[in-house]
Design a protein around this motif. Structure first.
Motif, short mmCIF file in Angstrom:
data_model
loop_
_atom_site.label_atom_id
_atom_site.label_comp_id
_atom_site.label_asym_id
_atom_site.label_seq_id
_atom_site.Cartn_x
_atom_site.Cartn_y
_atom_site.Cartn_z
N CYS A 120 -78.72 -49.71 -39.59
CA CYS A 120 -77.86 -48.65 -39.21
C CYS A 120 -76.95 -48.07 -40.22
CB CYS A 120 -76.89 -48.69 -37.87
SG CYS A 120 -77.69 -49.15 -36.36
N ASP A 220 -71.50 -48.40 -35.54
CA ASP A 220 -72.62 -49.32 -35.88
C ASP A 220 -72.51 -50.32 -34.55
OD1 ASP A 220 -73.48 -47.97 -38.21
OD2 ASP A 220 -71.93 -49.58 -39.38
N HIS A 223 -74.27 -48.57 -31.64
CA HIS A 223 -75.86 -48.85 -31.68
C HIS A 223 -76.28 -49.96 -31.56
CE1 HIS A 223 -75.21 -44.44 -32.91
NE2 HIS A 223 -76.28 -44.20 -32.86
N PHE A 227 -78.53 -52.00 -28.46
CA PHE A 227 -79.88 -52.39 -28.87
C PHE A 227 -80.11 -53.92 -28.79
CE2 PHE A 227 -80.40 -48.21 -31.07
CZ PHE A 227 -81.54 -47.73 -30.47
N ALA A 269 -86.27 -52.25 -32.01
CA ALA A 269 -84.93 -51.76 -32.67
C ALA A 269 -83.87 -52.68 -32.55
CB ALA A 269 -84.86 -50.52 -32.34
N CYS A 271 -80.93 -55.22 -33.85
CA CYS A 271 -80.15 -55.26 -35.14
C CYS A 271 -80.49 -56.63 -35.80
CB CYS A 271 -78.52 -55.32 -34.83
SG CYS A 271 -77.51 -55.64 -36.30
N ASP A 301 -88.18 -49.25 -37.48
CA ASP A 301 -88.09 -49.03 -36.18
C ASP A 301 -87.72 -47.69 -35.41
OD1 ASP A 301 -85.06 -48.96 -36.02
OD2 ASP A 301 -85.14 -50.94 -35.94
N LYS A 303 -85.23 -46.16 -34.31
CA LYS A 303 -83.82 -45.66 -34.59
C LYS A 303 -83.74 -45.38 -36.11
CE LYS A 303 -80.94 -49.84 -35.26
NZ LYS A 303 -82.09 -50.86 -35.21
N ALA A 306 -85.55 -42.14 -36.78
CA ALA A 306 -84.80 -41.11 -36.28
C ALA A 306 -83.73 -40.78 -37.49
CB ALA A 306 -84.20 -41.34 -35.04
N LEU A 307 -83.18 -41.93 -37.64
CA LEU A 307 -81.95 -41.92 -38.80
C LEU A 307 -82.52 -41.42 -40.13
CD1 LEU A 307 -80.08 -45.31 -38.26
CD2 LEU A 307 -79.21 -42.58 -37.73
#
Length: 340
Positions: A120, A220, A223, A227, A269, A271, A301, A303, A306-307
């Motif tokens: 992230c 962080d 998120h 996950f 997704a 960490c 993954d 996320k 998307a980031l």
């Protein structure tokens, strides 16, 4: 007699004031932290008292076990990542990297070994590198290596696979190779391309370091913690609900199992500080397939896609994600055949 004209003083606002965090973020952060700590302390007794069915008890034990093992590494990784974002200026990397782009790529990849950061955080950090003049190829290499081979991730992998140092070595070698390959691939195909949107700084100029640390840590953890719970639940469900013969059939085919666990890593997704514990629980699969799970997850993954789309533009994401997945799968197969 004329009266002097009175002019109202306009209210001056800083032009680059960063958007304020919603007030609910701190509440959600607190609730998430309390839930995870509660699971770590009382999860086994809680689930044991609520359920009696053997399948549900097995699911609960696996879910809580994965969460409890991964939580300390998750918290440590988030803290170190926030500290990196807040206290290490991006200009440091620009000065430290070689000027030649082809040489800057392996140096940027190797720096992920000593600079912790979850996936992230790696996107905004790499964006900051680009905005400070670091060549995109080196920034991309760092984006892929930092969440995959930093000390916290390697330590968590060693704990998840006790007595199997070859798994730690294989993960480090594969992830490092993938990050360098993608960096050099960018030099060959993406130099001067119009489909990379150069990012802006995530935090406004002048934002205090402590505020940057606090907001990065909050973002962080929310998120990554969420996950982690989803990944632990999915791993437990996979082991309990999916018929054993199905898993055995997939696991018996090396190529199929590698691709399936790679796709599972994209969807879950998890960490990078915690994914080794989920991989270790998938005992039906070979070490090579589980290596693919640990290599793919930190670099591509749902996320991260998307980031990356939000930071570098959708044109970048739709090209970069498939290329990263293919390179990671091929590298996992080669390194797994060589070391595992």
């Amino acid at each position: 007699m004329s009266t002097p004209e009175v002019t109202e003083n306009p209210v001056l606002t800083p032009p680059d004031e960063p958007p304020k965090e919603p007030a609910g973020s701190s509440i959600v952060f607190t609730i998430t932290l309390v839930v995870l700590v509660g699971l770590a302390l009382f999860g086994r007794k809680l689930f044991a008292g609520l359920f009696t069915d053997d399948g549900v008890r097995t699911w609960a034990t696996m879910f809580v076990g994965v969460t409890v093992q991964a939580l300390p590494f998750l918290v440590l990784g988030v803290l170190l990542s926030a500290a990196l974002t807040a206290f290490v200026p991006a200009s440091f990397f620009a000065r430290a990297l070689p000027k030649h782009p082809a040489l800057a790529v392996p140096v940027a990849s190797a720096s992920g070994v000593i600079l912790p950061g979850c996936e992230c955080a790696s996107v905004p950090v790499s964006a900051a590198l680009m905005s400070r003049g670091v060549t995109p190829a080196a920034a991309i290499a760092f984006l892929l290596s930092a969440p995959a081979i930093n000390p916290v991730v390697l330590a968590s992998t060693a704990v998840a696979f006790p007595g199997q140092p070859k798994v730690v070595i294989a993960r480090a070698v594969t992830s490092l190779a993938v990050s360098m390959a993608l960096g050099w691939l960018w030099l060959l195909t993406g130099k001067g391309s119009s489909w990379l949107r150069m990012p802006k700084n995530r935090h406004a100029e002048g934002t205090g370091k402590l505020e940057v640390f606090r907001s990065s840590m909050l973002h962080d953890f929310l998120h990554a913690g969420g996950f982690l719970v989803i990944g632990a639940a999915a791993a437990a469900t996979l082991n309990v609900v999916v018929p054993r013969e199905w898993l055995d059939h997939v696991a018996s085919n090396l190529l199929l199992s590698v691709v399936v666990l790679g796709l599972l890593a994209v969807l879950l997704a998890i960490c990078s500080e915690a994914d080794a514990f989920v991989a270790a629980s998938l005992t039906q699969f070979s070490l090579t397939a589980r290596l693919a799970f640990m290599v793919v997850g930190p670099i591509v993954d749902v996320k991260l896609i998307a980031l990356q789309a939000g930071t570098f533009g959708p044109k970048f994401a739709v090209r970069f994600a498939p290329a990263t997945f293919v390179v990671a799968i091929v590298a996992s197969l080669l390194v797994g055949w060589w070391l595992l």
